[in-house]
Write a protein that holds these residues in place. Structure first.
Motif, mmCIF file in Angstrom:
data_model
loop_
_atom_site.group_PDB
_atom_site.id
_atom_site.type_symbol
_atom_site.label_atom_id
_atom_site.label_comp_id
_atom_site.label_asym_id
_atom_site.label_seq_id
_atom_site.Cartn_x
_atom_site.Cartn_y
_atom_site.Cartn_z
ATOM 1 N N VAL A 92 0.849 -1.200 0.000
ATOM 2 C CA VAL A 92 0.000 0.000 0.000
ATOM 3 C C VAL A 92 0.879 1.241 0.000
ATOM 4 C CG1 VAL A 92 -1.965 -1.116 1.122
ATOM 5 C CG2 VAL A 92 -0.200 -0.074 2.536
ATOM 6 N N GLY A 93 0.482 2.233 -0.802
ATOM 7 C CA GLY A 93 1.247 3.455 -0.937
ATOM 8 C C GLY A 93 0.783 4.549 0.007
ATOM 9 N N ALA A 120 0.859 0.280 8.027
ATOM 10 C CA ALA A 120 0.390 -0.261 6.747
ATOM 11 C C ALA A 120 -0.504 -1.479 6.932
ATOM 12 C CB ALA A 120 1.593 -0.620 5.873
ATOM 13 N N ASP A 121 -0.222 -2.303 7.938
ATOM 14 C CA ASP A 121 -0.992 -3.541 8.105
ATOM 15 C C ASP A 121 -2.442 -3.273 8.491
ATOM 16 O OD1 ASP A 121 -0.910 -4.007 11.399
ATOM 17 O OD2 ASP A 121 0.883 -3.044 10.595
ATOM 18 N N PHE A 122 -2.731 -2.084 9.041
ATOM 19 C CA PHE A 122 -4.113 -1.754 9.356
ATOM 20 C C PHE A 122 -4.934 -1.459 8.095
ATOM 21 C CE2 PHE A 122 -2.797 -0.240 13.834
ATOM 22 C CZ PHE A 122 -3.094 -1.479 14.365
ATOM 23 N N GLN A 123 -4.286 -1.437 6.934
ATOM 24 C CA GLN A 123 -4.997 -1.205 5.671
ATOM 25 C C GLN A 123 -5.475 -2.512 5.031
ATOM 26 O OE1 GLN A 123 -5.887 1.934 4.905
ATOM 27 N NE2 GLN A 123 -4.941 2.146 6.927
ATOM 28 N N PHE A 124 -5.382 -3.597 5.749
ATOM 29 C CA PHE A 124 -5.979 -4.868 5.339
ATOM 30 C C PHE A 124 -7.495 -4.672 5.299
ATOM 31 C CE2 PHE A 124 -7.571 -8.989 7.380
ATOM 32 C CZ PHE A 124 -7.690 -9.664 6.172
ATOM 33 N N THR A 125 -8.120 -4.996 4.159
ATOM 34 C CA THR A 125 -9.534 -4.677 3.948
ATOM 35 C C THR A 125 -10.396 -5.932 3.830
ATOM 36 O OG1 THR A 125 -9.394 -4.686 1.527
ATOM 37 C CG2 THR A 125 -8.831 -2.608 2.665
ATOM 38 N N ALA A 126 -11.705 -5.724 3.895
ATOM 39 C CA ALA A 126 -12.642 -6.841 3.724
ATOM 40 C C ALA A 126 -12.502 -7.469 2.340
ATOM 41 C CB ALA A 126 -14.067 -6.357 3.946
#
Length: 329
Positions: A92-93, A120-126
Protein backbone atom coordinates in the motif's frame (compact mmCIF):
# COMPACT_ATOMS: atom_id res chain seq x y z
CA UNK A 1 -12.43 -30.99 19.12
CA UNK A 2 -11.83 -33.50 16.32
CA UNK A 3 -12.56 -30.84 13.69
CA UNK A 4 -10.02 -28.52 15.29
CA UNK A 5 -7.30 -31.17 15.51
CA UNK A 6 -8.00 -32.37 11.98
CA UNK A 7 -7.59 -28.85 10.65
CA UNK A 8 -4.28 -28.34 12.43
CA UNK A 9 -3.09 -31.77 11.29
CA UNK A 10 -3.05 -30.46 7.71
CA UNK A 11 -0.08 -28.32 8.84
CA UNK A 12 -1.08 -25.62 6.37
CA UNK A 13 -2.05 -22.33 7.98
CA UNK A 14 -3.42 -18.99 6.82
CA UNK A 15 -2.11 -16.31 9.18
CA UNK A 16 -3.61 -12.82 9.51
CA UNK A 17 -1.64 -9.86 10.75
CA UNK A 18 1.38 -7.69 10.60
CA UNK A 19 4.91 -8.08 9.37
CA UNK A 20 7.43 -5.53 10.61
CA UNK A 21 11.10 -4.70 10.79
CA UNK A 22 13.00 -5.23 14.02
CA UNK A 23 16.13 -3.28 14.97
CA UNK A 24 18.28 -4.46 17.87
CA UNK A 25 21.61 -3.07 19.07
CA UNK A 26 24.68 -5.21 18.55
CA UNK A 27 26.43 -6.74 20.42
CA UNK A 28 23.80 -8.17 22.82
CA UNK A 29 23.61 -6.27 26.09
CA UNK A 30 24.08 -2.86 24.46
CA UNK A 31 21.66 -0.08 25.36
CA UNK A 32 19.93 1.51 22.40
CA UNK A 33 21.20 4.98 23.22
CA UNK A 34 24.78 3.69 23.44
CA UNK A 35 24.72 1.61 20.26
CA UNK A 36 26.87 2.22 17.20
CA UNK A 37 25.66 -0.85 15.30
CA UNK A 38 22.19 -2.31 14.86
CA UNK A 39 21.05 -5.55 13.29
CA UNK A 40 17.75 -5.98 11.49
CA UNK A 41 15.34 -8.89 11.37
CA UNK A 42 11.79 -9.79 10.48
CA UNK A 43 9.29 -9.05 13.23
CA UNK A 44 5.60 -8.56 13.86
CA UNK A 45 3.56 -11.14 15.77
CA UNK A 46 1.83 -12.80 12.83
CA UNK A 47 4.92 -12.78 10.61
CA UNK A 48 6.91 -14.36 13.45
CA UNK A 49 4.29 -17.09 13.89
CA UNK A 50 4.22 -17.77 10.14
CA UNK A 51 8.01 -17.95 9.92
CA UNK A 52 8.14 -20.17 13.00
CA UNK A 53 5.60 -22.58 11.53
CA UNK A 54 7.52 -22.86 8.26
CA UNK A 55 10.86 -23.31 10.03
CA UNK A 56 9.32 -26.20 11.97
CA UNK A 57 8.24 -27.90 8.75
CA UNK A 58 4.77 -26.51 8.14
CA UNK A 59 3.23 -24.32 5.49
CA UNK A 60 1.96 -20.82 6.19
CA UNK A 61 0.52 -18.02 4.08
CA UNK A 62 0.52 -14.50 5.54
CA UNK A 63 -2.39 -12.16 4.79
CA UNK A 64 -1.48 -8.54 5.43
CA UNK A 65 -0.46 -5.20 3.94
CA UNK A 66 3.05 -3.78 3.85
CA UNK A 67 4.24 -0.31 2.89
CA UNK A 68 5.21 0.30 -0.73
CA UNK A 69 8.74 1.33 0.14
CA UNK A 70 12.10 -0.20 0.98
CA UNK A 71 11.05 -1.27 4.48
CA UNK A 72 7.94 -3.01 3.19
CA UNK A 73 10.03 -4.71 0.52
CA UNK A 74 12.51 -5.78 3.18
CA UNK A 75 9.71 -7.47 5.14
CA UNK A 76 8.39 -9.14 2.00
CA UNK A 77 11.85 -10.42 1.07
CA UNK A 78 12.42 -11.79 4.56
CA UNK A 79 9.07 -13.59 4.52
CA UNK A 80 9.95 -15.14 1.18
CA UNK A 81 13.39 -16.16 2.45
CA UNK A 82 11.72 -18.08 5.29
CA UNK A 83 9.40 -19.77 2.83
CA UNK A 84 6.19 -18.01 3.88
CA UNK A 85 3.57 -17.80 1.09
CA UNK A 86 3.21 -14.10 0.28
CA UNK A 87 0.52 -14.32 -2.41
CA UNK A 88 -1.83 -12.34 -0.14
CA UNK A 89 0.67 -9.72 1.07
CA UNK A 90 -0.41 -6.42 -0.50
CA UNK A 91 1.71 -3.29 -0.87
CA UNK A 92 0.00 0.00 0.00
CA UNK A 93 1.25 3.45 -0.94
CA UNK A 94 0.64 6.91 0.47
CA UNK A 95 1.82 7.72 3.96
CA UNK A 96 1.22 4.26 5.42
CA UNK A 97 4.35 2.74 6.94
CA UNK A 98 5.41 -0.65 8.18
CA UNK A 99 5.65 -1.11 11.92
CA UNK A 100 9.15 -0.81 13.37
CA UNK A 101 10.34 -2.24 16.68
CA UNK A 102 13.57 -1.10 18.28
CA UNK A 103 14.37 -3.34 21.22
CA UNK A 104 17.38 -4.46 23.20
CA UNK A 105 18.89 -7.91 23.61
CA UNK A 106 19.03 -7.51 27.36
CA UNK A 107 16.67 -8.29 30.22
CA UNK A 108 17.85 -5.83 32.88
CA UNK A 109 16.40 -2.38 32.15
CA UNK A 110 15.14 -3.72 28.82
CA UNK A 111 13.86 -1.02 26.49
CA UNK A 112 11.49 -1.61 23.59
CA UNK A 113 10.19 1.20 21.38
CA UNK A 114 7.43 0.47 18.87
CA UNK A 115 6.55 2.74 15.96
CA UNK A 116 2.96 2.12 14.78
CA UNK A 117 1.64 5.47 13.52
CA UNK A 118 -0.18 5.05 10.21
CA UNK A 119 0.64 1.35 10.18
CA UNK A 120 0.39 -0.26 6.75
CA UNK A 121 -0.99 -3.54 8.10
CA UNK A 122 -4.11 -1.75 9.36
CA UNK A 123 -5.00 -1.20 5.67
CA UNK A 124 -5.98 -4.87 5.34
CA UNK A 125 -9.53 -4.68 3.95
CA UNK A 126 -12.64 -6.84 3.72
CA UNK A 127 -11.97 -7.19 0.00
CA UNK A 128 -8.49 -8.50 0.79
CA UNK A 129 -10.02 -11.01 3.18
CA UNK A 130 -12.53 -12.13 0.55
CA UNK A 131 -9.78 -12.81 -2.01
CA UNK A 132 -8.35 -15.64 0.09
CA UNK A 133 -9.47 -19.19 -0.75
CA UNK A 134 -9.75 -20.51 2.81
CA UNK A 135 -10.58 -24.01 1.62
CA UNK A 136 -6.91 -24.38 0.67
CA UNK A 137 -5.82 -24.23 4.33
CA UNK A 138 -6.33 -26.29 7.45
CA UNK A 139 -6.64 -23.53 10.06
CA UNK A 140 -6.64 -19.74 10.47
CA UNK A 141 -4.26 -18.11 12.95
CA UNK A 142 -4.20 -14.49 14.07
CA UNK A 143 -2.93 -12.21 16.81
CA UNK A 144 -4.97 -9.55 18.56
CA UNK A 145 -3.23 -6.54 16.99
CA UNK A 146 -5.06 -7.17 13.71
CA UNK A 147 -8.24 -5.96 15.46
CA UNK A 148 -6.79 -2.74 16.87
CA UNK A 149 -7.87 -0.36 14.07
CA UNK A 150 -10.05 -0.10 11.00
CA UNK A 151 -10.31 -1.26 8.26
CA UNK A 152 -8.25 -4.20 9.51
CA UNK A 153 -10.65 -4.91 12.38
CA UNK A 154 -13.72 -5.42 10.22
CA UNK A 155 -11.64 -7.26 7.62
CA UNK A 156 -10.36 -9.70 10.22
CA UNK A 157 -13.87 -10.45 11.46
CA UNK A 158 -14.91 -11.00 7.83
CA UNK A 159 -12.00 -13.41 7.45
CA UNK A 160 -13.23 -15.24 10.56
CA UNK A 161 -16.67 -15.62 8.96
CA UNK A 162 -15.24 -16.87 5.67
CA UNK A 163 -12.83 -19.27 7.34
CA UNK A 164 -15.56 -20.71 9.55
CA UNK A 165 -17.81 -21.16 6.51
CA UNK A 166 -14.97 -23.14 4.92
CA UNK A 167 -14.74 -25.33 8.03
CA UNK A 168 -11.44 -23.95 9.36
CA UNK A 169 -10.77 -23.74 13.09
CA UNK A 170 -9.87 -20.26 14.36
CA UNK A 171 -6.72 -19.94 16.48
CA UNK A 172 -6.40 -16.65 18.36
CA UNK A 173 -3.43 -15.22 20.26
CA UNK A 174 -4.84 -12.38 22.38
CA UNK A 175 -1.56 -10.42 22.10
CA UNK A 176 -2.89 -7.22 23.66
CA UNK A 177 -0.66 -4.23 22.90
CA UNK A 178 -2.14 -1.07 24.47
CA UNK A 179 -0.23 1.32 22.18
CA UNK A 180 -2.14 0.03 19.13
CA UNK A 181 -5.64 0.64 20.48
CA UNK A 182 -7.76 3.81 20.73
CA UNK A 183 -8.81 2.91 24.28
CA UNK A 184 -8.79 -0.01 26.75
CA UNK A 185 -12.58 -0.13 26.57
CA UNK A 186 -12.57 -0.69 22.81
CA UNK A 187 -9.85 -3.30 23.15
CA UNK A 188 -11.72 -5.21 25.85
CA UNK A 189 -14.91 -5.31 23.78
CA UNK A 190 -13.26 -6.26 20.48
CA UNK A 191 -10.84 -8.85 21.87
CA UNK A 192 -13.66 -10.48 23.83
CA UNK A 193 -15.71 -10.67 20.64
CA UNK A 194 -12.80 -12.29 18.79
CA UNK A 195 -12.25 -14.73 21.64
CA UNK A 196 -15.88 -15.81 21.56
CA UNK A 197 -15.49 -16.73 17.88
CA UNK A 198 -12.28 -18.72 18.33
CA UNK A 199 -11.69 -22.45 18.72
CA UNK A 200 -8.27 -22.08 20.35
CA UNK A 201 -7.35 -19.08 22.49
CA UNK A 202 -3.83 -18.41 23.80
CA UNK A 203 -3.02 -15.58 26.18
CA UNK A 204 -1.22 -14.72 29.37
CA UNK A 205 -2.75 -14.03 32.76
CA UNK A 206 -2.74 -10.26 32.21
CA UNK A 207 -4.48 -10.57 28.83
CA UNK A 208 -7.24 -12.82 30.10
CA UNK A 209 -7.56 -10.54 33.11
CA UNK A 210 -7.89 -7.58 30.80
CA UNK A 211 -10.67 -9.30 28.86
CA UNK A 212 -12.41 -10.14 32.13
CA UNK A 213 -12.15 -6.66 33.65
CA UNK A 214 -9.50 -7.48 36.27
CA UNK A 215 -6.41 -9.66 36.51
CA UNK A 216 -7.95 -11.53 39.44
CA UNK A 217 -10.75 -12.63 37.08
CA UNK A 218 -8.52 -13.84 34.25
CA UNK A 219 -8.32 -17.50 35.24
CA UNK A 220 -12.10 -17.72 35.58
CA UNK A 221 -12.44 -16.04 32.16
CA UNK A 222 -10.15 -18.62 30.54
CA UNK A 223 -12.03 -21.46 32.21
CA UNK A 224 -15.41 -20.10 31.16
CA UNK A 225 -14.33 -19.72 27.53
CA UNK A 226 -13.24 -23.36 27.49
CA UNK A 227 -16.66 -24.42 28.74
CA UNK A 228 -18.65 -22.26 26.33
CA UNK A 229 -17.17 -21.49 22.92
CA UNK A 230 -13.50 -22.52 22.73
CA UNK A 231 -12.22 -26.08 22.42
CA UNK A 232 -8.77 -25.30 23.83
CA UNK A 233 -7.71 -22.38 26.01
CA UNK A 234 -4.08 -21.89 27.09
CA UNK A 235 -3.61 -19.62 30.08
CA UNK A 236 0.08 -18.66 30.36
CA UNK A 237 1.52 -17.51 33.67
CA UNK A 238 5.17 -16.71 32.94
CA UNK A 239 7.58 -18.56 35.20
CA UNK A 240 4.64 -20.37 36.82
CA UNK A 241 3.96 -22.26 33.59
CA UNK A 242 0.59 -22.64 31.91
CA UNK A 243 -2.84 -24.15 32.37
CA UNK A 244 -4.47 -25.71 29.32
CA UNK A 245 -8.25 -26.14 29.40
CA UNK A 246 -9.63 -28.80 27.04
CA UNK A 247 -12.33 -31.48 27.20
CA UNK A 248 -13.26 -30.44 30.76
CA UNK A 249 -9.68 -31.10 31.87
CA UNK A 250 -7.04 -28.74 33.22
CA UNK A 251 -3.47 -29.57 32.24
CA UNK A 252 -0.75 -27.84 34.27
CA UNK A 253 2.68 -27.53 32.67
CA UNK A 254 5.94 -25.86 33.68
CA UNK A 255 8.50 -23.96 31.63
CA UNK A 256 12.04 -24.60 30.44
CA UNK A 257 14.19 -22.23 32.52
CA UNK A 258 16.99 -20.56 30.56
CA UNK A 259 19.21 -17.52 30.91
CA UNK A 260 17.24 -15.09 28.79
CA UNK A 261 18.90 -12.48 26.60
CA UNK A 262 15.62 -10.65 26.01
CA UNK A 263 11.87 -10.99 26.73
CA UNK A 264 10.59 -10.50 23.17
CA UNK A 265 9.34 -13.12 20.72
CA UNK A 266 8.49 -15.82 23.26
CA UNK A 267 4.73 -15.82 22.68
CA UNK A 268 5.04 -16.04 18.90
CA UNK A 269 7.50 -18.93 19.14
CA UNK A 270 5.26 -20.69 21.65
CA UNK A 271 2.34 -20.53 19.23
CA UNK A 272 4.41 -21.87 16.32
CA UNK A 273 5.86 -24.68 18.41
CA UNK A 274 2.51 -25.62 19.90
CA UNK A 275 0.72 -25.77 16.55
CA UNK A 276 3.57 -27.62 14.84
CA UNK A 277 3.50 -30.23 17.61
CA UNK A 278 -0.28 -30.65 17.47
CA UNK A 279 -0.02 -31.05 13.70
CA UNK A 280 2.30 -34.01 14.30
CA UNK A 281 -0.35 -35.73 16.43
CA UNK A 282 1.25 -35.07 19.81
CA UNK A 283 -0.89 -34.95 22.93
CA UNK A 284 -1.85 -31.49 24.15
CA UNK A 285 0.41 -31.58 27.20
CA UNK A 286 3.45 -32.47 25.10
CA UNK A 287 2.54 -29.88 22.48
CA UNK A 288 2.31 -27.15 25.13
CA UNK A 289 5.68 -28.18 26.56
CA UNK A 290 7.30 -28.12 23.14
CA UNK A 291 5.80 -24.67 22.57
CA UNK A 292 7.35 -23.61 25.87
CA UNK A 293 10.69 -25.00 24.72
CA UNK A 294 10.45 -22.95 21.51
CA UNK A 295 9.76 -19.84 23.60
CA UNK A 296 12.81 -20.58 25.75
CA UNK A 297 14.99 -20.92 22.66
CA UNK A 298 13.89 -17.56 21.27
CA UNK A 299 14.47 -15.54 24.44
CA UNK A 300 18.01 -16.93 24.52
CA UNK A 301 18.96 -15.48 21.10
CA UNK A 302 18.92 -12.07 19.39
CA UNK A 303 15.98 -11.30 17.10
CA UNK A 304 12.51 -12.80 16.82
CA UNK A 305 11.91 -14.57 13.50
CA UNK A 306 15.67 -15.22 13.12
CA UNK A 307 15.71 -16.87 16.56
CA UNK A 308 12.79 -19.24 15.88
CA UNK A 309 14.02 -22.84 15.96
CA UNK A 310 14.25 -25.42 13.21
CA UNK A 311 13.32 -29.02 14.15
CA UNK A 312 16.95 -29.97 14.85
CA UNK A 313 17.34 -26.91 17.13
CA UNK A 314 14.26 -27.93 19.10
CA UNK A 315 15.27 -31.58 19.43
CA UNK A 316 18.79 -30.62 20.51
CA UNK A 317 17.42 -28.22 23.11
CA UNK A 318 15.04 -30.85 24.51
CA UNK A 319 17.81 -33.46 24.62
CA UNK A 320 20.24 -31.16 26.44
CA UNK A 321 17.83 -29.39 28.81
CA UNK A 322 17.17 -31.12 32.15
CA UNK A 323 13.44 -30.74 31.63
CA UNK A 324 10.54 -28.42 32.42
CA UNK A 325 10.17 -26.80 35.81
CA UNK A 326 7.80 -28.21 38.39
CA UNK A 327 4.33 -26.76 38.16
CA UNK A 328 3.78 -23.88 40.60
CA UNK A 329 0.16 -23.92 41.73
Amino acid sequence: MQRVLAGIAQNNFVVLGRAGMDFFPDPPGTKTEEADTFKAGLGGSSANIAAGLVKLGGQAALVTSVSDDSVGRYCLRQLQNYGVDCAHVKSVGGEFRNSLAVYETRVEEHQSVIYRNGAADFQFTAQDAAEVDYSQYGALVTAGTVFAAEPSRSAAFHAFDLAQAAGLPIIFDVDYRPYSWPSPQVAEEVLSRAGALSDIIVGNDEEFGFMAGGIDKGLAKARSLSKSTAKIVIYKMGEKGAITFADDQELHTGIYPVTALKPTGAGDSFMAGFLASVSQGMLLQEAVLRGSACAAIVVGKPGCAPAMPYPDDLETFLAQHPGPSEVKE
